[in-house]
Design a protein around this motif. Structure first.
Motif, PDB file in Angstrom:
ATOM      1  N   PRO A 139       0.781  -1.248   0.000  1.00  0.00           N
ATOM      2  CA  PRO A 139       0.000   0.000   0.000  1.00  0.00           C
ATOM      3  C   PRO A 139       0.810   1.295   0.000  1.00  0.00           C
ATOM      4  N   ILE A 140       2.064   1.273  -0.428  1.00  0.00           N
ATOM      5  CA  ILE A 140       2.886   2.492  -0.480  1.00  0.00           C
ATOM      6  C   ILE A 140       2.940   3.001  -1.915  1.00  0.00           C
ATOM      7  N   LEU A 181       0.254   6.353   1.868  1.00  0.00           N
ATOM      8  CA  LEU A 181      -0.310   5.029   2.138  1.00  0.00           C
ATOM      9  C   LEU A 181      -1.722   4.950   1.579  1.00  0.00           C
ATOM     10  N   LEU A 182      -2.029   3.838   0.906  1.00  0.00           N
ATOM     11  CA  LEU A 182      -3.325   3.695   0.240  1.00  0.00           C
ATOM     12  C   LEU A 182      -4.258   2.756   0.978  1.00  0.00           C
ATOM     13  N   ASP A 215      -8.320   6.172  -2.031  1.00  0.00           N
ATOM     14  CA  ASP A 215      -8.189   7.020  -0.845  1.00  0.00           C
ATOM     15  C   ASP A 215      -6.897   6.686  -0.106  1.00  0.00           C
ATOM     16  N   SER A 216      -6.421   7.649   0.646  1.00  0.00           N
ATOM     17  CA  SER A 216      -5.259   7.424   1.495  1.00  0.00           C
ATOM     18  C   SER A 216      -5.708   6.919   2.868  1.00  0.00           C
ATOM     19  N   VAL A 217      -4.741   6.501   3.656  1.00  0.00           N
ATOM     20  CA  VAL A 217      -4.980   6.196   5.065  1.00  0.00           C
ATOM     21  C   VAL A 217      -4.028   7.066   5.884  1.00  0.00           C
ATOM     22  N   VAL A 243       1.819   3.035  -8.607  1.00  0.00           N
ATOM     23  CA  VAL A 243       2.392   4.307  -9.086  1.00  0.00           C
ATOM     24  C   VAL A 243       1.252   5.292  -9.305  1.00  0.00           C
ATOM     25  N   PHE A 244       1.394   6.506  -8.738  1.00  0.00           N
ATOM     26  CA  PHE A 244       0.331   7.507  -8.893  1.00  0.00           C
ATOM     27  C   PHE A 244       0.787   8.654  -9.785  1.00  0.00           C
TER      28      PHE A 244
END
Length: 310
Positions: A139-140, A181-182, A215-217, A243-244
């Motif tokens: 999740p990174i 973090l996702l 969404d992020s956490v 990858v964003f």
């Protein structure tokens, strides 16, 4: 009476001989057909292994793919010829390898009927694809503008680090409260707890992850003992990071990321916390579990999905 008994004795002998001959024939059918079926299955396993091995080098290097296919064919029974291997393209040229072979399978009891051997046939095709969805993702997030990803070609194998605090990163966007973090469940699909997010580092997200908005956490999860322990356990192993594409939408722990692909990363260490968290390692090409994409992605980060195809 004597002649009748003599004729009956002859009939018994003929009947016994006929039954014996029929039983031999049935035995031949059972044993030899079973043997031929096993030979057919063995050849199919051999060409499957050869095709899957060769696909690992595609689409970039058909020569290496041929070498790998022949190597694995030799390890799984031998007898393959170079002419048994061919290449074709589905999405891009030479992304598919086909191995098609014939082998003689000897008969045993069937030789009584003049059948010394039969020929078994097997064919397998394997494809190296760009993933449309990926499994066991960590999740990174990684910014597509990371210096090692904008090299031409990508700087695989070069030691680098990923800074997890996304404030003022290339491309803009402030997600300092998220740490990149996702929530891999996807946008608007519920929250994820610290232990669950940590498990995604340790074991990967158990479902197939499509591209899109996520969404992020909160960054506090990175500093938690579960996450830190899981990250430490992954040192010395490959992971798959999403990858964003910037800019990051919204801000802080409410940040949203547009995920456009995945990249392999070999973790060598991690440091810091608070607003200075970093993961050290290097980007690497990987073959990963996923679902084959139907088109060429806009950006290729070196991730491939290998599988047998019809």
């Amino acid at each position: 009476m004597t002649r009748v008994r003599h004729d009956c004795g002859q009939a018994y002998v003929i009947t016994v001989l006929f039954i014996s001959f029929a039983l031999v024939g049935m035995t031949a059918a059972v044993l030899d057909v079973g043997s031929w079926f096993r030979a057919d299955r063995a050849l199919q396993a051999q060409v499957d292994a050869a095709a899957l091995a060769g696909a690992q080098a595609l689409p970039e290097n058909p020569a290496e793919a041929l070498s790998l296919a022949m190597e694995y064919g030799d390890k799984n029974g031998g007898g393959l010829e170079i002419t048994d291997v061919s290449f074709s393209g589905a999405v891009v040229p030479t992304d598919t390898i086909t191995v098609e072979a014939d082998k003689p399978a000897p008969g045993f009891f069937a030789r009584i009927f003049g059948i010394d051997t039969v020929t078994v046939h097997a064919k397998a095709s394997a494809r190296s694809s760009f993933p449309g969805e990926a499994k066991y993702v960590a999740p990174i997030t990684v910014n597509e503008l990371h210096p090692m990803l904008v090299c031409e070609p990508i700087c695989f194998g070069v030691e680098t680090e990923i800074e997890l605090e996304n404030k003022h990163k290339p491309g803009g966007g402030d997600a300092a409260g998220a740490f990149g973090l996702l929530n891999l469940h996807g946008s608007g699909k519920g929250s994820a707890g610290e232990s669950e997010v940590a498990s995604w580092i340790l074991e990967g997200f158990p479902d197939f992850m499509p591209l899109g908005i996520y969404d992020s956490v909160p960054s506090t999860m990175f500093n938690g003992s579960h996450f830190q322990g899981a990250l430490s356990d992954r040192v010395g192993t490959e992971v798959l990071f999403p990858v964003f594409r910037p800019p990051i939408k919204k801000s802080g722990s409410n940040a949203e990321y547009n995920i456009i692909g995945w990249v392999g990363f070999f973790i060598t260490g991690h440091t810091g916390g608070g607003e200075a968290a970093k993961v050290q390692g290097y980007f690497t090409k990987v073959i990963w579990e996923g679902i084959e994409g139907s088109s060429i992605p806009e950006d290729d980060f070196g991730v491939r999905v290998i599988g047998l195809v019809e």
